[in-house]
Structure formats: structure tokens, C-alpha cells
Design an enzyme around this catalytic site. Structure first.
Site, PDB file in Angstrom:
ATOM      1  N   SER A 147       0.809  -1.222   0.000  1.00 13.00           N
ATOM      2  CA  SER A 147       0.000   0.000   0.000  1.00 13.00           C
ATOM      3  C   SER A 147       0.838   1.266   0.000  1.00 13.00           C
ATOM      4  O   SER A 147       0.728   2.103   0.887  1.00 13.00           O
ATOM      5  CB  SER A 147      -0.952  -0.019   1.188  1.00 13.00           C
ATOM      6  OG  SER A 147      -1.729  -1.193   1.154  1.00 13.00           O
ATOM      7  N   ARG A 162       7.540   6.335  -4.278  1.00 15.25           N
ATOM      8  CA  ARG A 162       8.033   6.999  -3.056  1.00 15.25           C
ATOM      9  C   ARG A 162       7.437   6.290  -1.853  1.00 15.25           C
ATOM     10  O   ARG A 162       6.422   5.599  -1.957  1.00 15.25           O
ATOM     11  CB  ARG A 162       7.652   8.474  -3.031  1.00 15.25           C
ATOM     12  CG  ARG A 162       6.161   8.700  -3.004  1.00 15.25           C
ATOM     13  CD  ARG A 162       5.747  10.144  -2.864  1.00 15.25           C
ATOM     14  NE  ARG A 162       4.286  10.217  -2.964  1.00 15.25           N
ATOM     15  CZ  ARG A 162       3.626  10.226  -4.110  1.00 15.25           C
ATOM     16  NH1 ARG A 162       4.277  10.204  -5.250  1.00 15.25           N
ATOM     17  NH2 ARG A 162       2.308  10.255  -4.122  1.00 15.25           N
ATOM     18  N   ASP A 200      -5.521  -2.767  -3.451  1.00 15.75           N
ATOM     19  CA  ASP A 200      -6.640  -3.216  -2.601  1.00 15.75           C
ATOM     20  C   ASP A 200      -8.009  -3.152  -3.296  1.00 15.75           C
ATOM     21  O   ASP A 200      -8.889  -3.971  -3.010  1.00 15.75           O
ATOM     22  CB  ASP A 200      -6.667  -2.494  -1.243  1.00 15.75           C
ATOM     23  CG  ASP A 200      -6.773  -0.981  -1.379  1.00 15.75           C
ATOM     24  OD1 ASP A 200      -6.729  -0.468  -2.525  1.00 15.75           O
ATOM     25  OD2 ASP A 200      -6.898  -0.316  -0.336  1.00 15.75           O
TER      26      ASP A 200
END
Ligand code: ADP
Ligand code: MG
Length: 494
Positions: A147, A162, A200
Site C-alpha cells: 500500500s 516513493r 486493494d
């Protein structure tokens, strides 16, 4: 009565009319198409390389891991092939020190150790057999839910853009996170193949498609939690930019035979230009004082992270109203049940702090049917240190809560409705199935009903169309969903 008049004026600012909804759907459809054609558009429409959707008959055991902000989850999922599954999982908090190391292998090595520990504990036989004769037992396919922002370039390949959420491992930036994990898994000699990098929303779509009854598949997976996003099934030929991406990536290896691919819309950034989104003074202030002004403008009106803050700003405006008859939580005296009380608010109240109201506050107030809104008064006292709120104040709070929550649901209907219309599934299949997840849609009273009310107002859906749209909660996208993506990814390569 003056307060009620002012509250009515304020809630009118949150109106998102039938015309507004239809205009927004048209804009959404246009942005969808643009996003399929080129890169760098408002709706990113990211290809996920997932090229099939389960129908509930799939079987087998798969692994899934989830590196979120705080925890690392490892689980194994056994699909029984009849829409049901069993799931075993473990969870550890990622040690702080590993979030900021110099070398990526320290973090990914730790994750691999957790997978090893999980296999030893829950799949001992398989683990032991593999240790004895490394090539005699099949490998587990693993779905990796990661995530953080990644640029996905293949089903099990994505470069870290990042770090967020307190992670900072310079060395990993720009690297393929699946590769980093696989290297450490191999170093430990585990029978595990990182088969898929999982978003997700895609997990939500897969989980719903497997568990919903019947052998039809799901069109769309949507999340209404901290943030909001959706992933849907698109015809491969409609993803016009795929050819260009294939060329950039040297012809990525994915299964083209199904003619479909799941697209991650990243709809949080729908209409960042504010062509069709509503924009109240509270929205504007929230955005200006956020850490990413001008970005995620749809999300800032729809998702759990923001609704509490929109409400807070509206309540603050009402509290600071120059007319003392209107100003809430103040000097007021109220005569409930013939008792006169004085309302006060503590100067340290969360009403005065950015992000001071959680969206769960809205759910509680929206639900409140108690006499004189006793429950709303209680939560005003508990969460906002408002002592002896009057019924009039509580009514105004409830009106604003309802306005903020209902607008969010009607906006949600724009994205969901546009995807349904674009798919033409109501005509071709006679129904469209949507899997949803997230605390907002799970707990906010009436959220789905407000979505449906808007569906009935949308040209191209209407009363008849609404009846053909199924919405079902699909929890555990990062467990079951990731396992299903691992299955489809593993299968497509053989
Ligand atoms: P995540 O998005 O991190 O996977 P959730 O789906 O639980 O997690 O969503 C968390 C968000 O939902 C938070 O922004 C929180 O404010 C909001 N939330 C939590 N409980 C409720 C509730 N009862 N009603 C509405 N929103 C809620
Ligand atoms: Mg979630």
C-alpha cells in the site's frame, strides 16, 4: 427559529441535485475515456495486468501478504471452489527501525522471515517436504498487497515511486518491490513465488466476484474507507494506451487471450479541475489547509478521512456566527423539558482542531432517533466537550451531518453509476455486480440507499437500472482478493 433558518441555508450549499449528478456522470465518462487513451490524465486508469475475474469455482491454496502502514499480515487462503474459503493469518507490527534503514534487504528480509515463520507454523508438512527435496513440492503463489505508490509494469512487477506513512528506505525507491521480496524469499529457500502485486481495490473486486453466489462475475470493486477508489473490468481493446505502455516496457508479458483487463481508476482525483464537483466554503478551506491542495478533489468530498473535517468546518462556522441567536454551542440557554441550562464549549474542544472530528461521529449522529437527540448531545459532550447542548443545536448538527453524508453518497453514485453505464452490462447481462469495502459504506447509516436514490436519477440507469445493480460488501481484499489474484497470475503464466 433563526438557527434553523441558517442551518437550512447551509445544508442547501451541500445540495447535489439530479442535474448535478447527471452532469458529473457525463464528465466522469469523458474522463474515463481520456484516461484509457493517454497517461497523466486526471483519472489515471492504471492497467493492473489482472486479466481474468474469478466466478467462485476456483480451488487451491494461495498465500497473501499485506504491507500497509503499520502491520505486516501473512495469510494463506484455501479456496473450496463453491464460493467459500478458509483463511489463516498472522500479523506483526513492523519494527520502527526497519522502516528507516539504509538497505532495503533489512526490511524485505524481515518480511521473508515472517513468511518463513508462517509456513513453519501453518504449513509445516509442505515446508518440511520442500526443505528435504526443494523441487519435489509445488510452490505457493503469493499475492503481495503493497500500500505505497508503485508504478506497476507487470502482474508481479512494480517500481516504488516513493515511501509514505513513515517509511524511508532510499535504496528501494525506483526498484521493483516484488523482486526485492522474491530475492529475500529465495535467500531463505522458501517454496514461494511472488505471483502478483495487488492493489486493494482489485482485491475487493476479486473477493466479491469469488464469494457472490451464481457463476457470474463482478464488474467493479470500490473502496469507501480512509480514501476512495475503484477498479473495474475493461475490454482490453478499450485500453488504447496499452500499446504505448507495452512498447515502453518492452512488451510486458500478460495474458491477452481473455480480452479483458482490470483497470485501477484512481478515482480520488476525478475532476481535480472542479468542473462538476460541488465546492462549498468548507471544502475550499479543507483543501487549502491540506497537505496536497488541488489534488484528490473527489476523495476530499467522499471518503472517511475528510467527511469529519468538512463537518467540523461547517460547525465551526455556525459556532462563530455573529448573531448570538444563531451561534451554536455558546452562551445559549435552552428550555428542554422546562429546564433551563447553559451551553458551554471547552476552549480545548476538538471543534477547534484540524481533523478534530472523526467520520464515525457522523455515523452516530445520522443514526440518532432518540428523544430530543439525547445521543447526539452525548457525543457532542464526549467528542467535542460541548456541555449541555440544546436540542436546537443538536438538530442543526444533525441536519449538517446528513447533508455532508448524503452528498458524499451521491458523489459516490457518480463514479459507480458511470462505470456501470460505460460497461453496458445492464443491457448485455441484465445486471451489474459491485463489491464494496470500507468503514464508510459499511457503517454510515443509509449510505447505500442514498447511492441508490442517485442511481434512480441518472439517465441511463433509472428505476429499472437500479433494480439490476447489485451491491455487496466484500471484505478482505488483501487476503482473499490477493490470493485470487495470485491464482489468476500463476495460471496465466503456465
Ligand atoms: P482503511 O481505509 O484504512 O482500510 P477503513 O475502511 O476502516 O480503513 O476506513 C477508515 C476510515 O473510516 C477513517 O477515515 C474513519 O474515520 C472512517 N470510519 C471509521 N468508523 C466509521 C464509522 N462508524 N462510520 C463512518 N466512517 C467511519
Ligand atoms: Mg481498507
Amino acid at each position: 427559529m433563526a438557527l434553523e433558518t441558517e442551518a437550512k441555508r447551509m445544508i442547501a450549499e451541500f445540495d447535489f441535485t439530479k442535474d448535478d449528478v447527471n452532469k458529473a456522470v457525463r464528465e466522469y465518462l469523458a474522463e474515463m475515456e481520456e484516461g484509457l487513451e493517454k497517461q497523466g490524465t486526471q483519472l489515471s486508469q492504471i492497467p493492473t495486468y489482472v486479466t481474468a475475474v474469478p466466478n467462485g469455482t476456483e480451488k487451491g491454496t494461495f498465500l497473501a501478504v499485506d504491507l500497509g502502514g503499520t502491520n505486516f499480515r501473512v495469510c494463506s487462503v484455501t479456496l473450496h471452489g463453491n464460493h467459500t474459503f478458509s483463511l489463516t493469518q498472522s500479523k506483526v507490527a513492523v519494527p520502527r527501525a526497519l522502516m528507516e534503514t539504509q538497505v532495503a534487504s533489512e526490511l524485505f528480509g524481515y518480511l521473508a522471515q515472517q513468511i518463513e515463520l508462517f509456513l513453519k507454523t501453518h504449513h509445516e508438512d509442505h515446508f518440511a517436504a520442500h526443505k528435504g527435496k526443494p523441487n519435489s513440492v509445488p510452490f505457493f503463489d503469493l499475492g503481495f498487497t503493497f500500500s505505497f505508490p508503485v508504478e506497476q509494469v507487470g502482474i508481479n512487477k512494480g517500481r516504488l515511486v516513493r515511501w509514505t506513512k513513515g517509511f524511508a528506505i532510499e535504496e528501494a525507491i525506483g526498484k521493483d518491490v516484488c523482486g526485492l521480496l522474491q530475492k529475500e524469499i529465495d535467500a531463505l529457500g522458501l517454496p514461494v513465488k511472488v505471483a502478483a502485486l495487488v492493489n486493494d481495490t482489485v482485491g475487493t473486486l476479486m473477493a466479491r466476484s469469488y464469494t457472490s453466489s451464481g457463476n457470474e462475475t463482478t464488474l467493479l470493486g470500490a473502496i469507501f474507507g480512509t480514501g476512495t477508489n475503484g477498479a473495474y473490468v475493461e475490454k482490453l481493446e478499450n485500453i488504447k494506451k496499452m500499446k504505448m505502455i507495452d512498447e515502453q516496457e518492452g512488451g510486458s508479458n500478460y495474458d491477452r487471450s481473455t480480452g479483458m483487463m482490470i483497470v485501477n481508476s484512481e478515482w480520488g482525483s476525478f475532476d481535480n479541475a472542479l468542473k462538476v464537483l460541488p465546492d462549498t466554503p468548507y471544502d475550499r478551506d479543507l483543501d487549502r489547509e491540506s497537505n496536497n491542495p488541488g489534488i484528490q478533489m473527489f476523495e476530499k468530498r467522499v471518503s472517511g478521512m475528510f467527511l469529519g473535517e468538512i463537518l467540523r468546518r461547517a460547525l465551526l462556522a455556525l459556532h462563530g456566527h455573529p448573531d448570538p441567536k444563531i451561534a451554536i454551542f455558546k452562551d445559549g440557554t435552552s428550555a428542554d423539558n422546562d429546564m433551563t441550562t447553559t451551553t458551554t464549549i471547552d476552549p480545548n474542544s476538538n471543534l477547534f482542531k484540524q481533523w478534530g472530528i472523526d467520520t464515525s461521529f457522523l455515523s452516530i449522529v445520522e443514526e440518532d432517533q432518540s428523544d430530543h437527540l439525547r445521543i447526539t448531545k452525548q457525543i457532542l459532550e464526549k467528542d467535542l466537550m460541548v456541555d449541555s447542548a440544546s436540542t436546537e443545536d443538536a438538530v442543526a448538527v444533525k441536519m449538517l451531518v446528513h447533508a455532508v453524508g448524503k452528498r458524499a453518497a451521491r458523489l459516490a453514485a457518480v463514479a459507480l453509476g458511470a462505470v456501470v453505464i460505460q460497461s453496458k452490462r445492464l443491457e448485455t447481462d441484465g445486471f451489474a455486480d459491485i463489491g464494496v469495502d470500507g468503514s464508510l459504506i459499511e457503517y454510515y447509516p443509509g449510505f447505500e440507499e442514498y447511492i441508490r436514490e442517485a442511481f434512480r436519477e441518472i439517465d441511463g440507469i433509472g428505476e429499472e437500472g437500479d433494480k439490476k445493480i447489485r451491491i455487496g460488501l466484500a471484505k478482505d481484499g488483501s487476503g482473499l482478493g490477493a490470493a485470487l489474484i495470485a491464482l489468476i497470475a500463476g495460471g496465466s503464466e503456465q
